[in-house]
Design an enzyme around this catalytic site. Sequence first.
Site, PDB file in Angstrom:
ATOM      1  N   TYR A  21      -4.682 -19.047  -2.576  1.00 29.27           N
ATOM      2  CA  TYR A  21      -5.288 -17.761  -2.217  1.00 29.27           C
ATOM      3  C   TYR A  21      -6.757 -17.964  -1.818  1.00 29.27           C
ATOM      4  O   TYR A  21      -7.187 -17.560  -0.736  1.00 29.27           O
ATOM      5  CB  TYR A  21      -5.164 -16.776  -3.384  1.00 29.27           C
TER       6      TYR A  21
ATOM      7  N   GLY B 238       0.822  -1.221   0.000  1.00 22.03           N
ATOM      8  CA  GLY B 238       0.000   0.000   0.000  1.00 22.03           C
ATOM      9  C   GLY B 238       0.853   1.267   0.000  1.00 22.03           C
ATOM     10  O   GLY B 238       2.084   1.210  -0.033  1.00 22.03           O
TER      11      GLY B 238
HETATM   12  N1  UFG Z   1      -5.144 -11.867 -17.514  1.00 20.52           N
HETATM   13  C1  UFG Z   1      -4.512 -11.935 -18.737  1.00 20.52           C
HETATM   14  N2  UFG Z   1      -3.364 -11.207 -18.900  1.00 20.52           N
HETATM   15  C2  UFG Z   1      -2.830 -10.446 -17.922  1.00 20.52           C
HETATM   16  C3  UFG Z   1      -3.490 -10.387 -16.666  1.00 20.52           C
HETATM   17  C4  UFG Z   1      -4.640 -11.121 -16.509  1.00 20.52           C
HETATM   18  O1  UFG Z   1      -4.962 -12.617 -19.636  1.00 20.52           O
HETATM   19  O2  UFG Z   1      -1.777  -9.822 -18.138  1.00 20.52           O
HETATM   20  C5  UFG Z   1      -6.382 -12.635 -17.334  1.00 20.52           C
HETATM   21  C6  UFG Z   1      -6.291 -13.643 -16.206  1.00 20.52           C
HETATM   22  O3  UFG Z   1      -5.755 -14.858 -16.672  1.00 20.52           O
HETATM   23  C7  UFG Z   1      -7.750 -13.734 -15.763  1.00 20.52           C
HETATM   24  C8  UFG Z   1      -8.297 -12.330 -16.050  1.00 20.52           C
HETATM   25  O4  UFG Z   1      -7.396 -11.729 -16.952  1.00 20.52           O
HETATM   26  O5  UFG Z   1      -8.423 -14.644 -16.570  1.00 20.52           O
HETATM   27  C9  UFG Z   1      -8.378 -11.470 -14.816  1.00 20.52           C
HETATM   28  O6  UFG Z   1      -7.120 -11.550 -14.153  1.00 20.52           O
HETATM   29  P1  UFG Z   1      -6.739 -10.630 -12.923  1.00 20.52           P
HETATM   30  O7  UFG Z   1      -5.338 -10.995 -12.546  1.00 20.52           O
HETATM   31  O8  UFG Z   1      -7.052  -9.212 -13.213  1.00 20.52           O
HETATM   32  O9  UFG Z   1      -7.765 -11.094 -11.818  1.00 20.52           O
HETATM   33  P2  UFG Z   1      -8.064 -12.567 -11.250  1.00 20.52           P
HETATM   34  O10 UFG Z   1      -9.349 -13.030 -11.879  1.00 20.52           O
HETATM   35  O11 UFG Z   1      -6.915 -13.475 -11.346  1.00 20.52           O
HETATM   36  O12 UFG Z   1      -8.213 -12.290  -9.721  1.00 20.52           O
HETATM   37  C10 UFG Z   1      -9.006 -11.244  -9.221  1.00 20.52           C
HETATM   38  C11 UFG Z   1      -8.443 -10.818  -7.889  1.00 20.52           C
HETATM   39  C12 UFG Z   1      -8.519 -11.958  -6.943  1.00 20.52           C
HETATM   40  C13 UFG Z   1      -9.914 -12.512  -6.904  1.00 20.52           C
HETATM   41  C14 UFG Z   1     -10.439 -12.833  -8.258  1.00 20.52           C
HETATM   42  C15 UFG Z   1     -11.868 -13.253  -8.165  1.00 20.52           C
HETATM   43  O13 UFG Z   1      -7.084 -10.442  -8.041  1.00 20.52           O
HETATM   44  O14 UFG Z   1      -8.167 -11.482  -5.666  1.00 20.52           O
HETATM   45  O15 UFG Z   1     -10.324 -11.694  -9.072  1.00 20.52           O
HETATM   46  O16 UFG Z   1     -12.462 -13.354  -9.411  1.00 20.52           O
HETATM   47  F1  UFG Z   1      -9.918 -13.645  -6.192  1.00 20.52           F
END
Ligand code: UFG
Length: 325
Positions: free
Chosen positions: A141, A36
């Site tokens: 997580y 943060g």
């Molecule tokens: N993604 C990509 N390229 C990137 C980053 C992400 O394709 O560079 C994809 C990921 O594979 C995923 C989607 O975009 O399918 C969203 O990814 P994020 O990393 O933005 O978010 P997550 O879904 O992994 O996770 C987020 C929060 C978690 C929470 C989750 C619940 O970070 O804390 O949503 O849906 F648990």
Amino acid sequence: MKILVTGGAGYIGSVACERLLREGHDVLVLDNLSTGHREAVPPQAGFVDADLRDRAAVRRALAGHDLDAVMHFAAASLVGESMEDPGKYFENNVGASVNLLEEAGARGARRFVLSSTAATYGEPDRVPITEEAATAPTNPYGESKLMIERILDWYGRLRDWRWISLRYFNAAGASEERGEDRDHETHLVPLVLRAAVQGGEIRIFGDDYPTPDGTCVRDYIHIEDLADAHVRALDAMGRGVSGVFNLGNGKGFSVREVVTVAEQVVGRPIGQVVAPRRPGDPATLIASSDRAREVLGWTPAHTDLRSIVESAWRWHRAHPNGYRG
Ligand code: UFG
């Protein structure tokens, strides 16, 4: 009420502080500033720098404060990282939460709002996902947050806590003054916007999922709507409510759709390249938030992905170097 906000220097916690202060609450932020920013904490809030894993430090930090409630945002929260370093997640999330319950409880708090996650469900049998769905996390997580929920249930039964666990789907967007700023960014929306500014490519993690365009589908929810749910959760606990609530918009967007919306918002094309799947990612996560609507009286105001991305873009343009200016 006097509310302890852990992780109040972080992305979602700082926006919740804004909202709590507007509602007239007395806010004390506890944060170790590992991810943060001190600048993100609203100036009207109190601040203590402490690490929740260090119970004696937490006790010292809370000495002299009489608390009514805790909002627990502080956590390690990256799906991908949790697959590589599970111990970090169990220590940072589970162990730290027990310290928090004990020490905040000793200061009088008996209401607890947990930042939980859709990752508690794992790969769902059907979407939209209701709170009755099976919980089978596909990554440490999600498992760590599920464990905290179980612990809260015991503190509810044995120590008279009311607790509400808010299972966020994909938090995105920004408020007027606060947005997403991480040293090591892994989230889709900020990375897409960065690619738009810097001219790089966004890596699409897998295009062979069982979804309409082969890329993962997620339910994006504005952080101000999340903050609103926290205030409503406080009220609901006052009426005796405890339990688990999903927070999402009920609409899914694929990774490619997010990139397309971002291209429209930014007004220029964004490079894309398909990369391997990211371990631990479920194919589709879409929320049913009916329970939050009915019990908390919560209605998200920013239901449109475009307006969510626009708010993130406004903040990004106003703060090209994040909180550093
Ligand atoms: N993604 C990509 N390229 C990137 C980053 C992400 O394709 O560079 C994809 C990921 O594979 C995923 C989607 O975009 O399918 C969203 O990814 P994020 O990393 O933005 O978010 P997550 O879904 O992994 O996770 C987020 C929060 C978690 C929470 C989750 C619940 O970070 O804390 O949503 O849906 F648990």
